[in-house]
Design a protein around this motif. Structure first.
Motif, PDB file in Angstrom:
ATOM      1  N   ASP A 255     -11.017  52.045 -30.557  1.00  0.00           N
ATOM      2  CA  ASP A 255     -12.129  51.855 -31.494  1.00  0.00           C
ATOM      3  C   ASP A 255     -12.399  53.089 -32.349  1.00  0.00           C
ATOM      4  OD1 ASP A 255     -12.421  49.377 -30.348  1.00  0.00           O
ATOM      5  OD2 ASP A 255     -14.106  49.953 -29.069  1.00  0.00           O
ATOM      6  N   MET A 256     -12.158  54.264 -31.769  1.00  0.00           N
ATOM      7  CA  MET A 256     -12.424  55.483 -32.514  1.00  0.00           C
ATOM      8  C   MET A 256     -11.506  55.603 -33.729  1.00  0.00           C
ATOM      9  SD  MET A 256     -12.814  59.329 -30.961  1.00  0.00           S
ATOM     10  CE  MET A 256     -13.847  58.746 -29.623  1.00  0.00           C
ATOM     11  N   LEU A 257     -10.244  55.188 -33.569  1.00  0.00           N
ATOM     12  CA  LEU A 257      -9.326  55.229 -34.701  1.00  0.00           C
ATOM     13  C   LEU A 257      -9.674  54.145 -35.725  1.00  0.00           C
ATOM     14  CD1 LEU A 257      -6.958  56.559 -36.067  1.00  0.00           C
ATOM     15  CD2 LEU A 257      -5.415  55.089 -34.767  1.00  0.00           C
ATOM     16  N   GLU A 258     -10.104  52.994 -35.247  1.00  0.00           N
ATOM     17  CA  GLU A 258     -10.554  51.957 -36.179  1.00  0.00           C
ATOM     18  C   GLU A 258     -11.728  52.479 -37.009  1.00  0.00           C
ATOM     19  OE1 GLU A 258     -10.755  47.478 -35.405  1.00  0.00           O
ATOM     20  OE2 GLU A 258     -12.863  48.071 -35.209  1.00  0.00           O
ATOM     21  N   ARG A 259     -12.631  53.174 -36.346  1.00  0.00           N
ATOM     22  CA  ARG A 259     -13.794  53.761 -37.020  1.00  0.00           C
ATOM     23  C   ARG A 259     -13.362  54.846 -38.000  1.00  0.00           C
ATOM     24  NH1 ARG A 259     -19.361  54.379 -34.331  1.00  0.00           N
ATOM     25  NH2 ARG A 259     -20.497  55.824 -35.686  1.00  0.00           N
ATOM     26  N   TRP A 260     -12.469  55.716 -37.562  1.00  0.00           N
ATOM     27  CA  TRP A 260     -11.952  56.803 -38.392  1.00  0.00           C
ATOM     28  C   TRP A 260     -11.284  56.252 -39.658  1.00  0.00           C
ATOM     29  CZ3 TRP A 260      -9.852  60.766 -34.359  1.00  0.00           C
ATOM     30  CH2 TRP A 260     -10.285  62.054 -34.689  1.00  0.00           C
ATOM     31  N   SER A 261     -10.537  55.146 -39.478  1.00  0.00           N
ATOM     32  CA  SER A 261      -9.767  54.588 -40.592  1.00  0.00           C
ATOM     33  C   SER A 261     -10.571  53.584 -41.428  1.00  0.00           C
ATOM     34  CB  SER A 261      -8.494  53.922 -40.069  1.00  0.00           C
ATOM     35  OG  SER A 261      -8.801  52.718 -39.379  1.00  0.00           O
ATOM     36  N   CYS A 263     -11.798  50.810 -40.547  1.00  0.00           N
ATOM     37  CA  CYS A 263     -11.352  49.451 -40.185  1.00  0.00           C
ATOM     38  C   CYS A 263     -10.051  49.031 -40.872  1.00  0.00           C
ATOM     39  CB  CYS A 263     -12.440  48.407 -40.459  1.00  0.00           C
ATOM     40  SG  CYS A 263     -13.932  48.635 -39.458  1.00  0.00           S
ATOM     41  N   ILE A 264      -9.331  49.986 -41.460  1.00  0.00           N
ATOM     42  CA  ILE A 264      -8.012  49.657 -42.022  1.00  0.00           C
ATOM     43  C   ILE A 264      -7.024  49.377 -40.890  1.00  0.00           C
ATOM     44  CG2 ILE A 264      -6.050  50.589 -43.312  1.00  0.00           C
ATOM     45  CD1 ILE A 264      -8.088  52.081 -45.067  1.00  0.00           C
ATOM     46  N   PHE A 265      -7.044  50.235 -39.856  1.00  0.00           N
ATOM     47  CA  PHE A 265      -6.237  50.008 -38.665  1.00  0.00           C
ATOM     48  C   PHE A 265      -7.082  49.290 -37.614  1.00  0.00           C
ATOM     49  CE2 PHE A 265      -2.817  53.559 -39.199  1.00  0.00           C
ATOM     50  CZ  PHE A 265      -2.314  52.868 -40.285  1.00  0.00           C
ATOM     51  N   LYS A 266      -6.420  48.463 -36.791  1.00  0.00           N
ATOM     52  CA  LYS A 266      -7.136  47.574 -35.889  1.00  0.00           C
ATOM     53  C   LYS A 266      -7.133  48.054 -34.436  1.00  0.00           C
ATOM     54  CE  LYS A 266      -6.732  43.152 -36.276  1.00  0.00           C
ATOM     55  NZ  LYS A 266      -6.213  41.759 -36.363  1.00  0.00           N
ATOM     56  N   SER A 267      -8.305  47.968 -33.829  1.00  0.00           N
ATOM     57  CA  SER A 267      -8.438  48.121 -32.382  1.00  0.00           C
ATOM     58  C   SER A 267      -8.638  46.715 -31.834  1.00  0.00           C
ATOM     59  CB  SER A 267      -9.640  49.007 -32.046  1.00  0.00           C
ATOM     60  OG  SER A 267      -9.859  49.053 -30.656  1.00  0.00           O
ATOM     61  N   THR A 268      -7.660  46.236 -31.096  1.00  0.00           N
ATOM     62  CA  THR A 268      -7.598  44.810 -30.769  1.00  0.00           C
ATOM     63  C   THR A 268      -8.118  44.497 -29.376  1.00  0.00           C
ATOM     64  OG1 THR A 268      -5.770  44.453 -32.293  1.00  0.00           O
ATOM     65  CG2 THR A 268      -5.960  42.888 -30.498  1.00  0.00           C
TER      66      THR A 268
END
Length: 337
Positions: A255-261, A263-268
């Motif tokens: 989720d942290m990377l989804e937030r960082w990006s 929402c371009i990249f997905k936390s599934t």
């Protein structure tokens, strides 16, 4: 992509994920495959990562030895407030909407970055000494886990460099001291005892959830169990199995990377559904340093796509997520009385 296989109880859907070869010299191809996976479902395999199959087999063997100890011995190693040590069956409750009555039918063991108790860094929420079994009970266990922790962090850093390139950032963006230079990296051994899951009644090996942090590396035995849901908002949700691949890590974004990006990249969303077979897996969760400010990346925002989330410190975010999903430790104190 997906296809069907038969497991003796009818056809089931199996996901076909991209393979990222960390030994490849074709960086452009690796970044392209990774970016496609991150935009699609946030899951992919990593192969030729540098950790030998022989050593992985030893880590699994040592994990089985620990979980085979009597419950009374394992409870002496109960997780502490720093989330180090043993977590009993039902300790974790990941899907409050569907797991109405009970938590996950799995037991686990957390091992974090080893920091001496008298070190000032030990005051941080996710740093401190680990809880280790006595050497006479599990000889060589600590040494094996510490070596795996070290090697897995290097794999995670290699993956993070490809992620940086996929986000049009400098290749070493995540290598900075305030990011993975002082990473919060947590190894978690997992054991599913063989209970058959019943999703309609909220019975799962691990309830549906997305991971908290940057990336997760997962090694599994050969028992099918992990499922992913590409669209969490679909009604009904469609779940696909992710097959184990010998020698590979299954990698997913958090989720942290989804937030960082932005929402371009997905936390599934993913879960574990038990089929009656005992199952072992080894998860390695990687997050940036305690003091890292997670805010929208410069390449992921524009006038037409402003940041969707306010900045937040990594330690604040993780502390809340752990608190939301684990049993209060005072419950175990009451049981002892």
């Amino acid at each position: 992509m997906e296809n069907g296989i038969n497991n003796g109880a009818g056809a089931i859907t199996v996901s076909a994920l991209n393979y990222i070869d960390l030994s490849s010299t074709d960086t452009h191809q690796s970044v392209s495959l990774l970016k496609q996976a991150c935009l699609d479902c946030g899951f992919f395999y990593v192969v030729n990562h540098g950790i030998s199959e022989k050593f992985m087999d030893e880590v699994f063997s040592q994990s089985r030895r620990m979980f085979s100890l009597p419950l009374s011995e394992k409870m002496k190693l109960l997780r502490n407030k720093k989330h180090r040590g043993y977590t009993p069956v039902l300790d974790e409750h990941l899907d409050h909407e569907n797991q109405v009555h009970v938590g996950d039918y799995k037991e686990g063991y957390y091992i974090g970055v080893e920091v001496a108790e008298d070190d000032p860094k030990a005051e941080k929420p996710f740093y401190g000494p680990n809880v280790w079994p006595a050497p006479d009970i599990l000889p060589g266990w600590r040494e094996t886990m510490e070596e795996f922790h070290r090697q897995a962090l290097e794999v995670a850093k290699a993956v993070s460099r490809l992620i940086a390139l996929a986000l049009d950032l400098d290749v070493h963006f995540f290598d900075k001291q305030e990011m993975l230079g002082e990473a919060i990296a947590t190894l978690r051994l997992l054991h599913y005892e063989g209970k058959i899951s019943d999703p309609s009644n909220g019975i799962f090996g691990a309830g549906a959830h997305s991971d908290f942090g940057l990336v997760t590396l997962l090694a599994t035995d050969d028992v099918l169990g992990l499922q992913i849901c590409r669209d969490k908002d679909a009604k009904p949700q469609l779940w696909e199995y992710v097959p184990p691949v010998k020698g590979a890590f299954i990698v997913n974004l958090g989720d942290m990377l989804e937030r960082w990006s932005n929402c371009i990249f997905k936390s599934t969303l993913h879960r574990v559904v038990g089929n009656g077979q005992e199952r072992y897996s080894i998860a390695y969760f990687v997050e940036p340093s305690h003091d890292c400010l997670v805010e929208c990346l410069p390449t992921c925002k524009s006038e037409n796509n402003p940041p969707k989330f306010p900045p937040i410190l990594c330690r604040t975010y993780l502390s809340q997520r752990y608190s939301d999903t684990h049993t209060d430790l005072t419950k175990y104190e009451e049981i002892k009385k």
